[in-house]
Scaffold this motif. Structure first.
Motif, PDB file in Angstrom:
ATOM      1  N   LEU A 134     -27.170 -44.566   2.551  1.00 46.90           N
ATOM      2  CA  LEU A 134     -26.748 -43.865   1.116  1.00 46.90           C
ATOM      3  C   LEU A 134     -27.860 -43.782   0.403  1.00 46.90           C
ATOM      4  CD1 LEU A 134     -23.981 -44.015   0.187  1.00 46.90           C
ATOM      5  CD2 LEU A 134     -23.886 -46.840  -0.394  1.00 46.90           C
ATOM      6  N   LEU A 135     -29.432 -44.911   0.896  1.00 48.53           N
ATOM      7  CA  LEU A 135     -30.484 -44.549  -0.355  1.00 48.53           C
ATOM      8  C   LEU A 135     -30.604 -43.163  -0.855  1.00 48.53           C
ATOM      9  CD1 LEU A 135     -32.564 -47.469   0.564  1.00 48.53           C
ATOM     10  CD2 LEU A 135     -31.773 -47.268  -1.305  1.00 48.53           C
ATOM     11  N   VAL A 136     -30.759 -42.396   0.716  1.00 46.61           N
ATOM     12  CA  VAL A 136     -31.185 -41.019   0.422  1.00 46.61           C
ATOM     13  C   VAL A 136     -30.302 -40.470  -0.544  1.00 46.61           C
ATOM     14  CG1 VAL A 136     -31.276 -39.025   1.840  1.00 46.61           C
ATOM     15  CG2 VAL A 136     -32.088 -40.884   2.991  1.00 46.61           C
ATOM     16  N   GLU A 137     -29.110 -40.634  -0.768  1.00 52.63           N
ATOM     17  CA  GLU A 137     -27.934 -40.509  -1.142  1.00 52.63           C
ATOM     18  C   GLU A 137     -28.504 -40.526  -2.511  1.00 52.63           C
ATOM     19  OE1 GLU A 137     -25.260 -38.182  -0.877  1.00 52.63           O
ATOM     20  OE2 GLU A 137     -24.790 -38.417   1.495  1.00 52.63           O
ATOM     21  N   ILE A 138     -28.506 -41.513  -2.777  1.00 53.60           N
ATOM     22  CA  ILE A 138     -28.503 -41.803  -4.514  1.00 53.60           C
ATOM     23  C   ILE A 138     -29.557 -41.470  -5.706  1.00 53.60           C
ATOM     24  CG2 ILE A 138     -28.459 -44.244  -6.067  1.00 53.60           C
ATOM     25  CD1 ILE A 138     -27.177 -46.401  -3.694  1.00 53.60           C
ATOM     26  N   HIS A 139     -30.932 -42.055  -4.331  1.00 53.56           N
ATOM     27  CA  HIS A 139     -32.141 -41.696  -4.679  1.00 53.56           C
ATOM     28  C   HIS A 139     -32.120 -39.849  -5.161  1.00 53.56           C
ATOM     29  CE1 HIS A 139     -35.020 -44.834  -4.812  1.00 53.56           C
ATOM     30  NE2 HIS A 139     -34.051 -44.637  -3.463  1.00 53.56           N
ATOM     31  N   LEU A 140     -31.356 -39.104  -4.418  1.00 54.73           N
ATOM     32  CA  LEU A 140     -31.018 -37.390  -4.584  1.00 54.73           C
ATOM     33  C   LEU A 140     -30.532 -37.074  -5.644  1.00 54.73           C
ATOM     34  CD1 LEU A 140     -32.351 -34.981  -2.888  1.00 54.73           C
ATOM     35  CD2 LEU A 140     -29.825 -35.178  -1.856  1.00 54.73           C
ATOM     36  N   PRO A 160     -41.774 -35.676 -13.784  1.00 52.61           N
ATOM     37  CA  PRO A 160     -42.481 -37.001 -12.310  1.00 52.61           C
ATOM     38  C   PRO A 160     -41.812 -38.362 -12.089  1.00 52.61           C
ATOM     39  CG  PRO A 160     -43.807 -37.092 -14.686  1.00 52.61           C
ATOM     40  CD  PRO A 160     -42.535 -36.441 -14.954  1.00 52.61           C
ATOM     41  N   ARG A 161     -40.336 -38.492 -12.610  1.00 52.21           N
ATOM     42  CA  ARG A 161     -39.955 -39.322 -12.116  1.00 52.21           C
ATOM     43  C   ARG A 161     -38.579 -38.943 -11.648  1.00 52.21           C
ATOM     44  NH1 ARG A 161     -37.236 -44.110 -16.570  1.00 52.21           N
ATOM     45  NH2 ARG A 161     -39.351 -45.223 -16.503  1.00 52.21           N
ATOM     46  N   ALA A 162     -38.096 -37.881 -11.657  1.00 49.50           N
ATOM     47  CA  ALA A 162     -37.358 -36.780 -10.482  1.00 49.50           C
ATOM     48  C   ALA A 162     -38.168 -36.648  -9.656  1.00 49.50           C
ATOM     49  CB  ALA A 162     -37.285 -35.171 -10.926  1.00 49.50           C
ATOM     50  N   ARG A 163     -39.586 -36.637  -9.311  1.00 53.89           N
ATOM     51  CA  ARG A 163     -40.752 -36.102  -8.468  1.00 53.89           C
ATOM     52  C   ARG A 163     -40.106 -37.659  -7.557  1.00 53.89           C
ATOM     53  NH1 ARG A 163     -43.917 -33.237 -10.960  1.00 53.89           N
ATOM     54  NH2 ARG A 163     -45.433 -35.329 -10.468  1.00 53.89           N
ATOM     55  N   THR A 164     -40.417 -38.995  -7.843  1.00 58.14           N
ATOM     56  CA  THR A 164     -40.804 -40.356  -7.661  1.00 58.14           C
ATOM     57  C   THR A 164     -39.149 -40.417  -7.096  1.00 58.14           C
ATOM     58  OG1 THR A 164     -42.058 -41.158  -9.905  1.00 58.14           O
ATOM     59  CG2 THR A 164     -40.955 -42.577  -8.190  1.00 58.14           C
ATOM     60  N   ALA A 165     -38.224 -40.216  -7.820  1.00 56.26           N
ATOM     61  CA  ALA A 165     -36.676 -40.184  -6.506  1.00 56.26           C
ATOM     62  C   ALA A 165     -36.644 -39.715  -5.599  1.00 56.26           C
ATOM     63  CB  ALA A 165     -35.800 -39.835  -7.607  1.00 56.26           C
ATOM     64  N   LEU A 166     -37.060 -38.258  -5.465  1.00 60.14           N
ATOM     65  CA  LEU A 166     -36.498 -37.608  -4.521  1.00 60.14           C
ATOM     66  C   LEU A 166     -37.749 -38.254  -3.030  1.00 60.14           C
ATOM     67  CD1 LEU A 166     -36.273 -35.426  -3.236  1.00 60.14           C
ATOM     68  CD2 LEU A 166     -38.727 -33.533  -4.011  1.00 60.14           C
ATOM     69  N   THR A 167     -39.128 -38.417  -3.787  1.00 62.63           N
ATOM     70  CA  THR A 167     -40.576 -39.153  -3.012  1.00 62.63           C
ATOM     71  C   THR A 167     -39.517 -40.285  -1.947  1.00 62.63           C
ATOM     72  OG1 THR A 167     -42.053 -38.493  -3.867  1.00 62.63           O
ATOM     73  CG2 THR A 167     -42.646 -39.790  -2.013  1.00 62.63           C
ATOM     74  N   SER A 168     -39.408 -40.690  -3.029  1.00 63.65           N
ATOM     75  CA  SER A 168     -37.840 -42.277  -2.067  1.00 63.65           C
ATOM     76  C   SER A 168     -36.247 -41.844  -1.303  1.00 63.65           C
ATOM     77  CB  SER A 168     -37.205 -43.025  -3.535  1.00 63.65           C
ATOM     78  OG  SER A 168     -38.426 -43.497  -4.151  1.00 63.65           O
ATOM     79  N   ALA A 169     -35.974 -40.952  -2.082  1.00 67.15           N
ATOM     80  CA  ALA A 169     -35.283 -39.825  -0.768  1.00 67.15           C
ATOM     81  C   ALA A 169     -35.799 -39.915   0.856  1.00 67.15           C
ATOM     82  CB  ALA A 169     -34.667 -39.371  -1.114  1.00 67.15           C
ATOM     83  N   PRO A 178     -28.473 -35.682   8.669  1.00 69.56           N
ATOM     84  CA  PRO A 178     -27.655 -35.130   8.934  1.00 69.56           C
ATOM     85  C   PRO A 178     -28.373 -33.648   8.023  1.00 69.56           C
ATOM     86  CG  PRO A 178     -25.971 -36.317   8.084  1.00 69.56           C
ATOM     87  CD  PRO A 178     -27.800 -37.246   8.138  1.00 69.56           C
ATOM     88  N   PRO A 179     -27.878 -32.072   9.106  1.00 65.72           N
ATOM     89  CA  PRO A 179     -28.248 -30.776   8.217  1.00 65.72           C
ATOM     90  C   PRO A 179     -27.728 -30.604   6.718  1.00 65.72           C
ATOM     91  CG  PRO A 179     -27.365 -30.403  10.649  1.00 65.72           C
ATOM     92  CD  PRO A 179     -26.561 -32.123  10.288  1.00 65.72           C
ATOM     93  N   LEU A 180     -27.053 -31.057   6.795  1.00 67.58           N
ATOM     94  CA  LEU A 180     -26.435 -30.887   5.009  1.00 67.58           C
ATOM     95  C   LEU A 180     -26.943 -31.798   4.240  1.00 67.58           C
ATOM     96  CD1 LEU A 180     -24.605 -29.120   3.612  1.00 67.58           C
ATOM     97  CD2 LEU A 180     -22.819 -31.141   4.121  1.00 67.58           C
ATOM     98  N   LEU A 181     -26.983 -32.962   4.884  1.00 69.34           N
ATOM     99  CA  LEU A 181     -28.331 -33.540   4.170  1.00 69.34           C
ATOM    100  C   LEU A 181     -29.129 -33.272   3.756  1.00 69.34           C
ATOM    101  CD1 LEU A 181     -28.456 -35.924   1.679  1.00 69.34           C
ATOM    102  CD2 LEU A 181     -28.870 -37.717   4.187  1.00 69.34           C
ATOM    103  N   GLN A 182     -29.838 -32.754   4.718  1.00 70.24           N
ATOM    104  CA  GLN A 182     -30.738 -32.047   5.309  1.00 70.24           C
ATOM    105  C   GLN A 182     -31.613 -31.558   3.879  1.00 70.24           C
ATOM    106  OE1 GLN A 182     -34.478 -33.934   6.482  1.00 70.24           O
ATOM    107  NE2 GLN A 182     -35.242 -32.427   5.381  1.00 70.24           N
TER     108      GLN A 182
END
Length: 423
Positions: free
Chosen positions: A167-173, A186-195, A205-209
């Motif tokens: 769920l963390l991956v989903e939220i950070h995305l 910069p914040r968008a990149r930080t959130a993506l790194t966390s994801a 799952p492939p869809l999330l990837q």
């Protein structure tokens, strides 16, 4: 025997509803509703469950969003008789079905808010977290970014405490997408790194990837790193294509955008003649092909014509719109420089006629280019002229002086070292 007869009646009614669902949908809806009105006896729970899914599907196909919302509310007492996991699956699936109805964004938002309140009352924490993530994404689609962040920030704290990686991956995305929409890269990149960090520690799952790769490609493209962006979009395209997902065409469009932005319009044709891309032939692909051709021919008139012809495919997508505006600007500058190069003085109207654009537009662009020091000149607006000056010869005295001082410094250093050795 009564219970058995009842079970048989349930099954019979269910079979009848399935049979007529295509030919007589209203009657099928009535039959499904009849099944759901019956008692919640353990024997009929399975039939009821299936009836809920089928009824939801039918209402979604008919675009009856309000009825779907009503269904979700009326079956809540039934949730007391089935396991929590099944309840969550039913609620989640029905909310997903509403999404299939066109123009139902407001309804989806209301439904999510209402379901969150119910989840809180029933203490269904996991389900509430999932629906809150969904709500944040819906608010983002409705351009209510501040509200989306208000949901995301406390939600992140809760989910981190529970250590629910998926769920963390989903939220950070979602957070990354919201920040990108707010142009806070910069914040968008930080959130993506966390994801990505959270995704590395679980099976993704492939869809999330694919969604992670799409967001990575988008952020690299925004930073004008088109080569890296292209490779991420390619990964996403392959993933979506293997799942036959609708977003595959979007990934393909972004791949082509990266090729156009790196001045490789010829690559667009080679990609589009490939086996994979042929399955996605249509307006979207043709729009990108047309832009590639206009870029290759350096034709501003064609470029503008295609922006009008393919407005939906090109300008309704913020990422493509931003970069095509940038590309148009670059092409305009290149063409103007090419036209004014032989002249020392030229009428602005003549430049405008050569480039087939409005005089005021050309005048505005030329004054901007003078300010940006793209060339040396002035605008004589009284006579409608552009007067160009030769580039001033570069003053070499300062450069030579600096080099002399630098060399003297080295000589002094060497002499100092030798003196040290003598001592």
């Amino acid at each position: 025997t009564m219970a058995l007869a009842t079970v048989e009646q349930y099954e019979q009614t269910f079979a009848e509803a399935v049979e007529i669902s295509e030919s007589d949908a209203p009657q099928a809806i009535k039959l499904y509703s009849k099944i759901l009105e019956g008692d919640d006896v353990p024997e009929v729970i399975k039939v009821k469950e299936q009836a809920i899914y089928n009824l939801g599907k039918l209402l979604a196909q008919l675009g009856q969003g309000k009825e779907l919302e009503h269904l979700l509310k009326t079956i809540r007492p039934f949730f007391q008789t089935i396991p929590k996991a099944k309840t969550e699956k039913i609620v989640w699936t029905l909310i997903g079905m509403v999404a299939q109805i066109p123009d139902s964004l407001d309804l989806q938002i209301d439904l999510c808010r209402e379901s969150i309140v119910w989840s809180q009352t029933e203490k269904r924490t996991f389900l509430r977290h999932k629906i809150e993530t969904k709500l944040a994404e819906l608010l983002m689609n409705a351009t209510q970014y501040a509200e989306a962040l208000e949901i995301i920030n406390p939600l992140l704290r809760e989910v981190k405490r529970l250590d629910d990686k998926a769920l963390l991956v989903e939220i950070h995305l979602v957070e990354s997408k919201v920040q990108h929409s707010l142009r806070n890269l910069p914040r968008a990149r930080t959130a993506l790194t966390s994801a990505r960090t959270a995704a590395n520690s679980i099976y993704c799952p492939p869809l999330l990837q694919g969604r992670i790769d799409m967001q990575s490609g988008t952020l690299h493209t925004e930073e004008k790193d088109y080569k890296t962006g292209y490779s991420y979009f390619y990964e996403a395209f392959e993933g979506y294509n293997s799942l036959d997902h609708a977003d595959a065409i979007l990934a393909l469009k972004y791949m082509l955008l990266c090729k156009i932005m790196t001045n490789n319009p010829d690559d667009v044709h080679s990609i589009l003649s490939g086996k994979l891309a042929l399955t996605y032939a249509g307006h979207d692909v043709e729009a990108m092909r047309a832009i590639a051709n206009a870029h290759k021919d350096r034709s501003l008139a064609s470029f503008q014509k295609y922006l009008v012809d393919f407005k939906k495919e090109l300008l309704d997508d913020p990422l493509i719109k931003n970069h095509l505006n940038e590309l148009y600007d670059t092409m305009l500058q290149q063409n103007l420089c090419r036209i004014i190069e032989p002249y020392s003085s030229v009428e602005i109207s003549h430049v405008a006629s050569l480039i087939q654009l409005d005089v005021t537009k050309v005048e505005k662009k030329l004054s901007q280019m003078i300010l940006d020091a793209k060339f040396n000149g002035i605008l004589d607006q009284g006579n409608g002229l552009l007067i160009l000056f030769p580039d001033p010869p570069q003053e070499k005295t300062y450069q030579t002086t600096l080099e002399t001082i630098d060399n003297l410094g080295r000589v002094v250093d060497t002499l100092y070292q030798r003196a040290q050795k003598l001592n």
